[in-house]
Design an enzyme around this catalytic site. Structure first.
Site, PDB file in Angstrom:
ATOM      1  N   CYS A  53       0.834  -1.209   0.000  1.00 46.81           N
ATOM      2  CA  CYS A  53       0.000   0.000   0.000  1.00 46.81           C
ATOM      3  C   CYS A  53       0.866   1.255   0.000  1.00 46.81           C
ATOM      4  O   CYS A  53       1.617   1.496   0.943  1.00 46.81           O
ATOM      5  CB  CYS A  53      -0.924  -0.048   1.213  1.00 46.81           C
ATOM      6  N   CYS A  70       0.492   3.841   2.792  1.00 45.72           N
ATOM      7  CA  CYS A  70       1.014   3.349   4.075  1.00 45.72           C
ATOM      8  C   CYS A  70       2.503   3.658   4.194  1.00 45.72           C
ATOM      9  O   CYS A  70       3.018   3.882   5.287  1.00 45.72           O
ATOM     10  CB  CYS A  70       0.834   1.834   4.191  1.00 45.72           C
TER      11      CYS A  70
END
Lengths: 105, 311
Positions: free
Chosen positions: A30, A33
């Site tokens: 991700c 993230c």
């Protein structure tokens, strides 16, 4: 330094913690993230005396993620006395997270 | 008074930034947070795909690598619409000076320079800016635009404000009415920056507050620069001799020795300011005390730096 949390250690390190805890739910694939990750690490160092800062990989620890209904990542949950008291979804500036954490101290 | 804005004075604001604290609705991509969560610019998070929803924003690369179905969500950023509002009633032409300069301005010159600086800053950020002037009613209300031509037009309008020593007729102030009217005219969330001495004919300050609240209620971010000459208007710093005080808006004349009333006057001025400041705080309006003696840079620069530090 942020703690690496797992399904097994979550109860012990987060729910039973006497200090406020923030948990960053993330995954390696991700992108956002990876933006939030270093910020959480920094907060972990700055608040090492007063709060617990942890990270939980949702791919390897699906149980906790399911329990808290984490459908978006990154999601950051703020715990106090074992209860979720605040939540932040998505990549946000450090100041936003710090002010939410300071409100719990 | 020079009839033209000295550009060297406002160029320093080219290098500053003013970012809206709350969400604003703009029309192109920019620096400020938009209230909309769209699929456009800044990649903010992954959300699990829900069966039945459009596959358009599915992260297919991720699906290819890991078999996970996630949708990319983006934070939309937009540009800002800034309305600069100047009170141009007669009281703003205080103190009465023969040659006001940016270093020793009267309240209107101070406001004009501060507004020009703000417009310069907005132009650099590619934000749209508009100008509104009022006294007892709205006298000028321009569109908000970000073009260079519009910026020049605003500077010309600002220069017009500097041209009069005082308005030809004694212009009274209706802050409440003007701001209510303005609030009805601005439709999209904007930044509203007001330069006013907050002196008007109404007995009831509550009306002014309700107008400010109206702007806040319409989801605008409001900054109020309370423009004043602190020495003369709050501290009553005059020599010990009788003076003739003329109300610049009504023409009423009072003869008195300022020293005799100084203490009471200072007390009531302090109370009025504190009330204004507190009520602005309560409504989430940024209150900035702008003493003309500090010069417009002395007021604007610390304010911008303070704001920048908040991010």
């Amino acid at each position: 330094m942020a703690l690496q949390l797992t399904d097994a250690t979550f109860e012990e390190l987060v729910i039973k913690s006497e200090k406020p805890v923030i948990v960053d739910f993330w995954a390696v694939w991700c992108g956002p993230c990876r933006i939030v990750g270093p910020v959480v690490e920094e907060i972990g160092e700055e608040f090492s005396d007063t709060a617990v800062v942890g990270k939980l990989d949702v791919d390897h620890n699906p149980e906790v993620a399911r329990k808290y209904g984490i459908r978006n990542i990154p999601t950051i949950l703020f715990f106090k006395n074992g209860e979720v008291v605040d939540k932040q979804v998505g990549a946000v500036p450090k100041q936003v997270l710090v002010s939410k954490l300071e409100a719990l101290l | 008074m020079d009839n033209q804005i000295q550009h060297t004075k406002i160029e320093v604001f080219n290098s500053l930034e003013l970012i809206a604290r709350q969400a604003v609705e703009g029309f192109v991509t920019g620096l400020h947070k938009s209230p909309f969560h769209g699929f456009s610019v800044e990649f903010a998070e992954h959300r699990q795909y829900n069966a039945g929803e459009s596959t358009r924003f599915v992260d297919w690369k991720l699906y290819g690598k890991t078999d996970k179905l996630y949708v990319k969500r983006f934070e939309e950023e937009t540009n800002l619409r800034c309305h600069i509002v100047i009170d141009r009633s007669s009281s703003m032409y205080f103190p009465v000076l023969n040659h006001p300069t940016p270093e020793h301005p009267n309240k209107i010159l101070f406001s004009v320079y501060a507004a020009a600086a703000l417009a310069t800053l907005m132009k650099k950020q590619r934000d749209a800016v508009g100008l509104t002037c009022f006294s007892d009613q709205l006298e000028l209300h321009t569109q908000v635009r970000s073009s260079m031509v519009h910026y020049q037009y605003l500077l010309t309008e600002l220069e017009k404000l500097m041209k009069f020593e005082r308005p030809e007729t004694d212009a009274a102030t209706d802050i409440a009415g003007s701001l209510h009217h303005l609030a009805e005219m601005i439709h999209q969330r904007s930044l509203v920056v007001i330069f006013s001495d907050m002196m008007d004919n109404s007995e009831n300050q509550d009306l002014n507050f309700s107008a400010l609240q109206h702007l806040k209620h319409a989801k605008h971010e409001v900054i109020l620069f309370h423009v004043k000459d602190k020495n003369l208007e709050e501290n009553l710093d005059y020599e010990n001799r009788p003076y003739r005080f003329v109300d610049m808006e009504s023409g009423e004349v009072v003869k008195l020795n300022p020293v005799e009333i100084r203490e009471n006057f200072q007390k009531s001025a302090f109370n009025a300011r504190t009330e204004l400041e507190q009520r602005c705080g309560r409504y989430g309006i940024d209150y900035v005390e702008a003493d003309v003696n500090q010069g417009f840079e002395g007021v604007l620069l610390p304010y911008f730096f303070k704001r920048q530090k908040l991010y």
